[in-house]
Scaffold this active site. Structure first.
Site, short mmCIF file in Angstrom:
data_model
loop_
_atom_site.label_atom_id
_atom_site.label_comp_id
_atom_site.label_asym_id
_atom_site.label_seq_id
_atom_site.Cartn_x
_atom_site.Cartn_y
_atom_site.Cartn_z
N HIS A 101 -6.85 -66.18 32.45
CA HIS A 101 -8.20 -66.76 32.45
C HIS A 101 -9.03 -66.24 31.27
O HIS A 101 -8.75 -65.19 30.71
CB HIS A 101 -8.92 -66.46 33.76
CG HIS A 101 -9.18 -64.99 33.97
ND1 HIS A 101 -8.24 -64.14 34.51
CD2 HIS A 101 -10.26 -64.22 33.71
CE1 HIS A 101 -8.73 -62.92 34.56
NE2 HIS A 101 -9.97 -62.93 34.09
N TRP B 139 -7.87 -60.26 42.07
CA TRP B 139 -8.62 -59.01 42.06
C TRP B 139 -9.01 -58.64 43.50
O TRP B 139 -9.48 -59.50 44.25
CB TRP B 139 -9.87 -59.19 41.20
CG TRP B 139 -10.57 -57.91 40.88
CD1 TRP B 139 -11.53 -57.29 41.64
CD2 TRP B 139 -10.38 -57.09 39.72
NE1 TRP B 139 -11.94 -56.13 41.04
CE2 TRP B 139 -11.25 -55.98 39.85
CE3 TRP B 139 -9.57 -57.18 38.59
CZ2 TRP B 139 -11.33 -54.97 38.89
CZ3 TRP B 139 -9.64 -56.19 37.64
CH2 TRP B 139 -10.51 -55.10 37.78
N HIS C 175 -20.17 -63.33 32.42
CA HIS C 175 -19.47 -62.63 33.51
C HIS C 175 -19.90 -61.16 33.58
O HIS C 175 -20.00 -60.60 34.67
CB HIS C 175 -17.96 -62.74 33.29
CG HIS C 175 -17.13 -61.89 34.18
ND1 HIS C 175 -17.27 -61.85 35.55
CD2 HIS C 175 -16.11 -61.03 33.90
CE1 HIS C 175 -16.40 -61.02 36.07
NE2 HIS C 175 -15.69 -60.49 35.09
N HIS D 230 -11.49 -66.31 38.14
CA HIS D 230 -10.70 -65.33 37.39
C HIS D 230 -9.26 -65.34 37.88
O HIS D 230 -8.64 -64.30 38.09
CB HIS D 230 -11.33 -63.94 37.52
CG HIS D 230 -12.69 -63.88 36.93
ND1 HIS D 230 -12.95 -63.38 35.67
CD2 HIS D 230 -13.89 -64.29 37.41
CE1 HIS D 230 -14.23 -63.48 35.41
NE2 HIS D 230 -14.83 -64.03 36.45
N ASP E 78 -12.74 -65.02 30.13
CA ASP E 78 -14.06 -64.54 30.55
C ASP E 78 -15.14 -65.13 29.65
O ASP E 78 -15.00 -65.10 28.42
CB ASP E 78 -14.16 -63.01 30.43
CG ASP E 78 -13.49 -62.27 31.57
OD1 ASP E 78 -13.05 -62.93 32.53
OD2 ASP E 78 -13.42 -61.03 31.49
N GLU F 246 -7.68 -62.70 29.56
CA GLU F 246 -6.99 -61.72 30.41
C GLU F 246 -5.86 -62.37 31.21
O GLU F 246 -5.84 -63.57 31.43
CB GLU F 246 -7.99 -61.08 31.39
CG GLU F 246 -9.06 -60.27 30.69
CD GLU F 246 -10.19 -59.82 31.59
OE1 GLU F 246 -10.80 -58.78 31.29
OE2 GLU F 246 -10.49 -60.52 32.59
N HIS G 16 -15.88 -54.26 28.51
CA HIS G 16 -16.43 -55.62 28.49
C HIS G 16 -17.72 -55.67 27.68
O HIS G 16 -17.92 -56.57 26.85
CB HIS G 16 -16.73 -56.08 29.92
CG HIS G 16 -15.54 -56.55 30.70
ND1 HIS G 16 -14.76 -55.70 31.44
CD2 HIS G 16 -15.00 -57.78 30.86
CE1 HIS G 16 -13.80 -56.38 32.03
NE2 HIS G 16 -13.92 -57.65 31.70
#
Length: 200
Positions: free
Chosen positions: A49, A15, A55, A45, A51, A166, A154
């Protein structure tokens, strides 16, 4: 078994602004040490991964509170290519399972981090929960757009009690029913962890 985990390697896209993946040797046989030993520095992440709700919701569960029963069991792979956003209308047209994985067309290897990908409308997250879905899986890096700050997808999943997996590698996986095994590292107090995910 079908491995649906993204490869982790030096330079793997993360990211934007997050901690890059780095692996370094701290001991080497070639340098006179008795063993080879490495260390890793990375974001939680990374690649494929899981979450933890913490998070995206400060009062949410941390990683150790995610039940293993959600991460192992029957699942369904759904073809969601062509959907800019996951909507209730689209979900009504497909078969769902307690663990449902959505292939949106993301390649299994990212040369660069994707900036556009399918996000999830909050109403769709609530609909999934109402249909008995407990785990939402995606080949996208997030359930919200890259630039989102309020994270409505989310937070809708958090409110509905649905967990988020994800960064799956689903290109080439046929639509249909499978058994999913997606186990994260046992990181106490963490917001997320890399997962080794396979279908049987």
């Amino acid at each position: 078994m079908i491995d649906i985990t993204r490869r982790i390697y030096p330079g793997v896209p993360v990211w934007p602004g997050d901690t890059p993946y780095r692996y370094e040797l701290t001991a080497q046989i070639a340098q006179g040490d008795s063993v080879n030993v490495g260390k890793i520095i990375t974001t939680t992440h990374l690649g494929t991964h899981l979450d933890a709700p913490w998070h995206y919701v400060d009062a949410g569960q941390k990683l150790e509170s995610v039940p293993l029963s959600v991460l192992i069991g029957s699942c369904r792979v759904v073809d969601a290519r062509g959907q800019e956003a996951l909507s209730v209308d689209f979900l009504r047209s497909v078969e769902l399972a307690e663990r449902t994985l959505f292939f949106t067309g993301q390649p299994n290897h990212w040369g660069t981090f994707p900036h556009t990908f399918m996000h999830v409308e909050p109403e769709a997250a609530m609909y999934l929960a109402a249909q008995g879905v407990r785990l939402y899986g995606t080949d996208c890096p997030s359930v919200d757009p890259l630039t989102s700050k309020d994270l409505p997808g989310h937070k809708a999943f958090a409110g509905a009690g649905v967990y988020i997996l994800e960064g799956l590698a689903l290109d080439g996986v046929a639509v249909g029913a499978y058994e999913l095994i997606a186990l994260p590292l046992r990181l106490e107090g963490a917001d997320a962890a890399p997962v080794r995910a396979i279908l049987r």
